[in-house]
Design a protein around this motif. Structure first.
Motif, short mmCIF file in Angstrom:
data_model
loop_
_atom_site.label_atom_id
_atom_site.label_comp_id
_atom_site.label_asym_id
_atom_site.label_seq_id
_atom_site.Cartn_x
_atom_site.Cartn_y
_atom_site.Cartn_z
N GLU A 1 -37.83 16.94 -25.24
CA GLU A 1 -38.50 18.24 -25.29
C GLU A 1 -39.09 18.63 -23.93
O GLU A 1 -39.16 19.80 -23.59
CB GLU A 1 -39.60 18.22 -26.35
CG GLU A 1 -39.08 18.07 -27.78
CD GLU A 1 -38.48 19.36 -28.30
OE1 GLU A 1 -39.15 20.04 -29.10
OE2 GLU A 1 -37.34 19.69 -27.93
N LYS B 1 -36.79 33.69 -27.07
CA LYS B 1 -36.62 33.02 -28.35
C LYS B 1 -35.70 31.81 -28.24
O LYS B 1 -35.83 30.85 -28.99
CB LYS B 1 -36.03 34.02 -29.37
CG LYS B 1 -36.07 33.53 -30.80
CD LYS B 1 -35.60 34.62 -31.76
CE LYS B 1 -35.65 34.15 -33.21
NZ LYS B 1 -35.17 35.19 -34.14
N TYR B 2 -34.76 31.86 -27.27
CA TYR B 2 -33.77 30.78 -27.14
C TYR B 2 -33.59 30.37 -25.68
O TYR B 2 -33.97 31.11 -24.75
CB TYR B 2 -32.41 31.23 -27.67
CG TYR B 2 -32.40 31.70 -29.10
CD1 TYR B 2 -32.56 30.79 -30.15
CD2 TYR B 2 -32.24 33.05 -29.42
CE1 TYR B 2 -32.56 31.22 -31.47
CE2 TYR B 2 -32.23 33.49 -30.74
CZ TYR B 2 -32.39 32.56 -31.76
OH TYR B 2 -32.39 32.99 -33.07
N HIS B 3 -33.01 29.19 -25.50
CA HIS B 3 -32.44 28.81 -24.20
C HIS B 3 -31.07 28.19 -24.47
O HIS B 3 -30.76 27.76 -25.59
CB HIS B 3 -33.35 27.87 -23.42
CG HIS B 3 -33.54 26.51 -24.03
ND1 HIS B 3 -34.50 26.24 -24.99
CD2 HIS B 3 -32.91 25.32 -23.82
CE1 HIS B 3 -34.45 24.97 -25.34
NE2 HIS B 3 -33.50 24.38 -24.64
N SER C 1 -32.31 30.57 -19.50
CA SER C 1 -33.32 31.18 -20.36
C SER C 1 -33.84 32.45 -19.70
O SER C 1 -33.87 32.57 -18.47
CB SER C 1 -34.48 30.21 -20.61
OG SER C 1 -35.48 30.82 -21.41
N THR D 1 -40.24 31.94 -20.48
CA THR D 1 -40.97 31.17 -21.48
C THR D 1 -41.23 31.96 -22.75
O THR D 1 -41.49 31.39 -23.81
CB THR D 1 -42.32 30.70 -20.88
OG1 THR D 1 -43.03 31.83 -20.38
CG2 THR D 1 -42.09 29.72 -19.74
N HIS D 2 -41.18 33.30 -22.65
CA HIS D 2 -41.41 34.15 -23.81
C HIS D 2 -40.18 34.29 -24.70
O HIS D 2 -40.26 34.82 -25.81
CB HIS D 2 -41.81 35.54 -23.34
CG HIS D 2 -40.72 36.22 -22.55
ND1 HIS D 2 -40.51 35.92 -21.21
CD2 HIS D 2 -39.75 37.11 -22.89
CE1 HIS D 2 -39.48 36.63 -20.76
NE2 HIS D 2 -39.00 37.36 -21.77
N ARG E 1 -33.77 26.55 -29.65
CA ARG E 1 -34.91 27.43 -29.86
C ARG E 1 -35.92 27.28 -28.73
O ARG E 1 -36.01 26.25 -28.10
CB ARG E 1 -35.58 27.10 -31.20
CG ARG E 1 -34.68 27.42 -32.40
CD ARG E 1 -35.25 26.91 -33.69
NE ARG E 1 -34.29 27.07 -34.79
CZ ARG E 1 -34.44 26.54 -36.00
NH1 ARG E 1 -35.50 25.80 -36.26
NH2 ARG E 1 -33.53 26.73 -36.93
N ARG E 2 -36.67 28.31 -28.47
CA ARG E 2 -37.75 28.49 -27.49
C ARG E 2 -37.23 28.72 -26.08
O ARG E 2 -36.17 28.26 -25.71
CB ARG E 2 -38.78 27.36 -27.52
CG ARG E 2 -38.39 26.04 -26.90
CD ARG E 2 -39.46 24.99 -27.21
NE ARG E 2 -39.12 23.68 -26.71
CZ ARG E 2 -39.59 23.16 -25.59
NH1 ARG E 2 -40.42 23.86 -24.84
NH2 ARG E 2 -39.27 21.93 -25.22
N GLY E 3 -38.02 29.50 -25.34
CA GLY E 3 -37.67 29.84 -23.97
C GLY E 3 -38.17 28.81 -22.98
O GLY E 3 -38.99 27.95 -23.30
N MET E 4 -37.65 28.90 -21.76
CA MET E 4 -37.99 27.94 -20.70
C MET E 4 -38.21 28.67 -19.38
O MET E 4 -37.66 29.75 -19.15
CB MET E 4 -36.84 26.95 -20.50
CG MET E 4 -36.56 26.06 -21.68
SD MET E 4 -37.72 24.70 -21.76
CE MET E 4 -37.21 23.95 -23.31
N GLN E 5 -38.98 28.06 -18.50
CA GLN E 5 -39.08 28.57 -17.13
C GLN E 5 -37.79 28.24 -16.40
O GLN E 5 -36.98 27.42 -16.84
CB GLN E 5 -40.27 27.95 -16.41
CG GLN E 5 -40.18 26.44 -16.24
CD GLN E 5 -41.28 25.92 -15.34
OE1 GLN E 5 -41.20 26.00 -14.13
NE2 GLN E 5 -42.32 25.36 -15.96
#
Length: 499
Positions: free
Chosen positions: A371, A343-345, A337, A340-341, A311-315
């Motif tokens: 994390e 939903k997943y990476h 990814s 950063t916006h 879960r969550r985006g990354m640069q």
């Protein structure tokens, strides 16, 4: 920045994920057949003077010539690649320490002899700091913010090179610290009449533990026996930290003149070696504070690859470490990814060892990870106006985010049957975000073999007006492309095997 192209040999062998999943299909020669009552070809007379010519087959301009021998690489190029920034930083760090050490052992610098322990832990402090993920992310952030695109290219290339090869300072300080620590222990042994036997024993144990930790990090150990490296470098290293605390505190509160213990806290905190060890401890503990067990979804597009979704985006330009355990067997993979916006990476894990094989055979519902991710060389892509990201097989995991998140980067992905091997998720990310004019997918099954990677790179480098090439491949492929780029005058950075 290019020179006359030189003929290239065959491209490197692919790993399992690069080979694809389809069996090789060989063409079958078809022969004409006639009805049973016809014994001859009824059109034989018409064919006597007609020569059947097969239509010309268009040769792929980027296909590697079969059987071509690899051109010998200039010894100057090989020397430049071998004596890279990593070794230069190691040389500088180690040389400065050895000059100081020489003054100490020759009696010209009594201060260094008296505080040899402080010199040891100061070196260990800097060594550990160079491998700290938080410190690394801060350095990348500062460089990317201050020097994006406007300085001369040579300066930006230098920034990328230093950031990628910080391991040279790490190794240089570690080896120097061992030498200073040995010097401290030797002086303790020489003065054993006035020293406490417990301090002497702890010093010897500390020295042995630090040496074992360093040997476990040698490249041939780390690259061929990852679990052996990790167990010894991490757990023996932690033991060395505890022993260093004991050796430092005991040495600071023991009065060799009166041969008595003086447990004075105010005296202890005034000693420089106390604060150096405190720094070492801080740099080691900080990344582990960010460790969490998180839910994951695992997609198995083929028996050779596991796509792990978090879960969550990354640069772009980050790597993540994952494990089934909280404290051991961590493995690093490039992060994919959309930003950063997102939903997943995703991590692409090619089946190569026991850990990655277990992801396919027994997919977990949760994995341990830090994390706060650490930055890789691709994170400096923001320094350049335009660039090329070339990768083979599972190397797409480290390369794709840069090209998804920036329209100024060209992606070259070499493999075999990529869509079937890596599945619709990765293919979808590529085709949704990367336009055809900045994408070259080479499928060796469809295109009849491996490509001439240097011909591709030279052409794309010129047409795309690129400033830099980032390479992610296996050891042989990385070496061949790095050598070719250096010969052609193309600035490039490849995969590191410095640890």
């Amino acid at each position: 920045m290019s020179s006359e192209p030189s003929p290239r040999g065959a491209a490197p062998a692919y790993d399992e994920a690069e080979k694809g999943t389809l069996d090789k299909v060989y063409p079958v020669e078809k022969k004409l057949t006639y009805p049973a009552d016809e014994k001859t070809d009824p059109f034989a007379s018409e064919k006597k003077d007609v020569a059947l010519v097969a239509p010309p087959v268009k040769k792929d301009p980027y296909a590697a010539p079969k059987g071509a021998k690899k051109k010998p690489v200039s010894k100057v190029i090989l020397l430049k690649l071998w004596y890279n920034t990593y070794r230069k930083l190691f040389t500088i760090t180690f040389t400065v320490n050895m000059i100081m050490f020489g003054f100490a052992v020759s009696g010209h610098w009594p201060y260094a002899t008296k505080y040899a322990g402080a010199f040891a832990v100061a070196n260990f402090n800097v060594s550990i700091l160079m491998r700290n993920e938080i410190f690394g992310r801060c350095l990348y952030l500062i460089v990317n913010t201050l020097f994006a695109k406007w300085p001369p290219l040579w300066w930006r290339l230098g920034c990328t090179s230093v950031l990628q090869h910080l391991g040279g300072i790490h190794s240089g300080c570690a080896v120097s610290g061992i030498i200073w620590l040995t010097y401290k222990v030797v002086n303790t042994v020489r003065n054993h009449v006035n020293e406490n036997n417990i301090i002497l024993a702890i010093g010897l144990l500390t020295n042995v533990a630090v040496i074992v930790t360093a040997i476990a990090a040698f490249p041939w150990v780390r690259n061929t026996h990852h679990n052996v490296f990790e167990r010894h470098h991490r757990f023996v290293g932690w033991s060395a930290l505890f022993l260093t605390w004991a050796f430092t505190i005991m040495g600071d509160i023991y009065d060799t003149t009166n041969r008595q213990w003086i447990p004075d806290g105010r005296h202890l905190v005034r000693q420089q070696d106390f604060w150096y060890v405190m720094g070492m401890t801080t740099w080691i503990v900080l990344p582990w504070i960010c460790t969490r067990e998180v839910p994951v979804d695992i997609e198995l597009p083929s028996p050779k690859v596991a796509i792990v979704r978090f879960r969550r985006g990354m640069q772009q330009g980050l790597l993540g470490r994952i494990s089934r355990s909280a404290v051991k067997e961590y493995h690093a993979f490039g992060i994919i990814s959309e930003g950063t916006h997102a939903k997943y990476h995703y991590l692409i894990c090619g089946v190569q060892g026991d850990f990655t094989r277990s992801l396919v055979n027994d997919p977990p519902r949760t994995l341990w990870t830090r994390e706060l991710k650490f930055a890789g060389v691709s994170n400096t892509s923001t320094l350049y106006k335009r660039g090329i990201r070339i990768c083979t097989g599972t190397g797409i995991g480290a390369a794709l985010s840069t090209c998804i998140q920036s329209p100024y980067w060209y992606l070259i992905w070499i493999g075999s049957d990529q869509e079937k091997t890596f599945g619709p998720t990765i293919s979808g990310l590529i085709h949704r975000h990367i336009e055809p004019e900045r994408l070259l997918l080479w499928d060796s099954k469809v295109r009849g073999g491996r490509p001439d990677t240097m011909k591709i790179l030279r052409d794309v480098y010129q047409s795309w007006n690129a400033e830099i090439v980032f390479i992610t491949s296996n050891y042989i492929g990385n070496s061949e492309m790095m050598e070719g780029c250096k010969e052609a005058g193309i600035p490039c950075f490849g995969t590191l095997w410095d640890f």
